[in-house]
Design an enzyme around this catalytic site. Sequence first.
Site, short mmCIF file in Angstrom:
data_model
loop_
_atom_site.label_atom_id
_atom_site.label_comp_id
_atom_site.label_asym_id
_atom_site.label_seq_id
_atom_site.Cartn_x
_atom_site.Cartn_y
_atom_site.Cartn_z
N CYS A 1 -4.70 2.45 -3.86
CA CYS A 1 -3.38 3.00 -3.11
C CYS A 1 -2.24 1.98 -3.37
O CYS A 1 -1.40 1.84 -2.56
CB CYS A 1 -3.48 3.20 -1.84
SG CYS A 1 -4.75 4.47 -1.34
N LYS B 1 -10.18 -0.89 10.55
CA LYS B 1 -10.41 -1.97 9.73
C LYS B 1 -10.88 -3.34 10.61
O LYS B 1 -11.05 -4.39 10.09
CB LYS B 1 -9.19 -2.18 8.79
CG LYS B 1 -8.68 -1.09 8.16
CD LYS B 1 -7.72 -1.48 7.06
CE LYS B 1 -6.97 -0.29 6.46
NZ LYS B 1 -7.89 -0.10 5.34
N HIS C 1 0.82 -1.03 0.06
CA HIS C 1 -0.13 0.17 0.08
C HIS C 1 0.97 1.33 0.06
O HIS C 1 2.10 1.07 0.57
CB HIS C 1 -0.81 -0.06 1.28
CG HIS C 1 -1.90 1.08 1.27
ND1 HIS C 1 -1.72 2.11 1.81
CD2 HIS C 1 -3.36 0.97 1.16
CE1 HIS C 1 -2.90 2.88 1.74
NE2 HIS C 1 -3.85 2.16 1.49
N ASP D 1 3.04 -4.48 8.05
CA ASP D 1 1.72 -3.78 7.74
C ASP D 1 0.84 -4.85 7.95
O ASP D 1 0.48 -5.68 7.08
CB ASP D 1 1.57 -3.04 6.54
CG ASP D 1 0.37 -2.49 6.25
OD1 ASP D 1 -0.22 -2.62 7.03
OD2 ASP D 1 0.40 -2.09 5.09
N GLN E 1 -4.47 -5.76 6.92
CA GLN E 1 -5.29 -6.38 6.53
C GLN E 1 -5.43 -8.14 7.01
O GLN E 1 -6.18 -8.74 6.79
CB GLN E 1 -5.22 -6.89 5.15
CG GLN E 1 -5.22 -5.52 4.32
CD GLN E 1 -6.67 -4.64 4.03
OE1 GLN E 1 -7.57 -5.32 4.44
NE2 GLN E 1 -6.72 -3.40 4.06
#
Length: 878
Positions: A838, A700, A598, A674, A677
């Site tokens: 993104c 999220k 991202h 990261d 997700q």
Amino acid sequence: MLEPPVKKVLYWCDECNVPLVAKSCACGREGKRIELLQPYELRPALSADHALIRRLVQEQFGDVPVAKVLLLNKTGGVDRADLVLMHGERFGWLTFDPVKRSFAFDLAPEVLPFIIRYATRGVLDLEAITDIRKGQGRVGGKRLVLTRPVPNGSVIVKYKGKYGTGVVNDGSIKVKELAAVEPRTRPDPDWDVVIEKNRYHLKNLERNAVRAIKHHITDRPTANISFSGGKDSTAVLHLARKAGVTKAFFIDTGLEFPETIAFVKSQGVEIVGGAGDFWQAVEKAGPPGKDNRWCCKFQKLRPLKLYLAKVGPCVTIQGNRWYESWNRASLEETSQNPDNPLQLNVSPIRNWRALEVFLYLWWQKAEMNPLYEQGIERIGCFLCPAMLESEYEQIRVTHPEYAKRWDDFVERWAAKKGLPEEYCQWGLWRWRALPKKMRELCREKGIAVNEDFTLKQTGPKKRADEMVDIGRERTMKTAMQEKPTEDLDLTGIRKDFPLVSEVVYFDNAATSLSPEPVIQSLVEFERNYRANVGRGIHRLTQIASQRYWHAHEKVAEFIGAKGGVTVFTKSSTESINMMAQGFAWKSGDRVLTTVLEHHANLLPWYRLKDRGVAVDFADIRDDYTFDLAAFEAAITDRTRLVAITHTSNVLGVITPVQEVAKICHDHGALLLVDMAQSVPHMPVDIMALGCDFAAFSGHKMLGPTGTGVLWMKEPVIEPLLLGGGIVESVTRSGYTLVEGYQRYEAGTGNIAGGIGLGVAVDYLIRLGMERVRRHEQALTTRVIDGLKKMPRTTVYVPDSPDRRVGVISFTVEGLHPHEVAQRLDEMADIMVRSGHHCCMPLMDRLGLPNGTVRASLGLYNTIDEVDLFLATMEEITR
């Protein structure tokens, strides 16, 4: 309901014995007032209804004459309930019992003078069949015990020279008021006489409607007529043509009666196609309901939108009336189409009742849809959930092949969902959440209803392998194998997310929805203990500080952090920027990342170029999986930090973090992952993964917006911000920072959001991330398998379910991703993301300059939503 401003009464000429559409009759007399019942809708009893009423009355009371002119005043009830008017009086109530599947007629006492001399059956002498002689006082309104068997139903009663009506029910009779009855007769005019006596008023109605149409047909460049094949649109068709509008169109939903199609063709109306494949969609989405009319958008609104796009700005004359439904009771003469700004709707007969509509059409000798004379009141799709069960029972007689197809489907669906037989037999499929009247019926009959007013499941009625899924041409056994594990209580979960009852939310990779407990935690903070944290000793600040601190602890425990520092930020983006700006860089250092990232995990590293830091990329395999060999070849001894995603927000691919961590540490590099997700969708154990830093977003993972997390195994970075709350002491010459997460949270942060994030973690822990993972995996596989079968569709996901999360990117040849996303929204209220997400370097790697469509799943999504998505996509791709 907003009551229509006029026509709450009916006028009746006693001399001519006809109903009037205004106060006066052509004979010169003023009619008497008859108060009507809500919603004040009146219609003539046509052939089938007239024959039904005559049969019921004569079966009960003998050869009783029934007038040619009968009016039906619609009233409220479990199903059909009409007050029948004859000779200007109440004749009785015609009702349909959806349980017994039968009609009943309950006689009104006002009509006794006209039938008493003819009644040869159903007349009971109370002195002969009850013990009334032993009783005292008034008889009317009392319930009397019968001394001999009498069939249930409406009866005429007599007692000491007086007459009345009563209802026999299981050995007793409830008597209405008794009175002396003087036999009367009246003329028996037909509808031609009614028209003649109302001709002047019908001309006025026509004149006003034509004037309204002419007044507005130039408000847009073109004018047309919306024709449905029903009585109202037929009246409007004649009126609009008299006003000079010639072009008319009919939306063929694919579920129309053959009589309707033939009638539309006979009127010279253009037939517009393009409706969705209902039978394919319904196998996945389930029966539409009065409170869940997904079919209208799929079958009607989409073709209409495409048709209007070709026509351009237009005035459309339509037959909507005040008395049709609750939501039309305040309809204005003109209204802008909320779904299409090109269209201005004009409703010239909005104040007409069905009585006026039929009289006008008869006066004009206009051809009408023959279905009306067959007893079908609602002309439209033959399985419309808004239809009464009484009408559908008639369709079983007039159109058995149509009814059988729908009945077979509803029975299969009920067996698939484990619903009781009454779901089919009583027509309970017509609601997703049962209204009060149907809940009361279920309670009376012992049918269990859930707290959300849906029917309680009772278990399958048939073996799954005996049932065939028509839409997929596979057995139900296969479908059940693909169904998500019943670990999650989706009914209970979805109650916590009200928005999912309105839309299909497949944009969870961008942000998840927040459950009610999270929302309530924000309200509770603001209302009950709003205070700053860590800077006071009063009660409110102590409560806020303790809960804010506890939220940090809960998040750390949730990700398996045995030590380290858990810092609250506003997003993953801020967390990664804190790393980039706070790390001790030296000129010549290198950051290794991947093409999957991202922009939030790319741009902060690009910004370090001024410090002499370079950025290297590792590629992926052509099957969209992480290329560990390419990564190992890209890392060098100059690599200070590796920054990779745990799961891609475009491809859904899960990266092998443990293996990457080992390679990093072998080369002396630190690892930042990261996890935006991954944390919301699968179990995460920070310690087992071996990373040094982790960033993820609260919004999220069911938490509030403006919340994020940075976890550090060792707090080796400098704070991004300096200010209140992060210091141990400050002197004129310097300052000493505190330890722990406070070191990195200068100023007043999102306290309510942080506490809400802790509540979101509680919610996920209660559900169990293993269960969430299994549920989403099954849904994801179903989506991918369905998309891969569609023409011109390319899906960008790894093949193995173990290597992916519920993020599915795809493209449709010939359609821009934004167009696909817009169609999903407009056709079926399905929310997906489209574009680059993104991730422009990844899109460049995939050769997708316009990006993809992305459906991303969450724990509250269901198999029915997935199947509706697939059905809609099949229509789009076709």
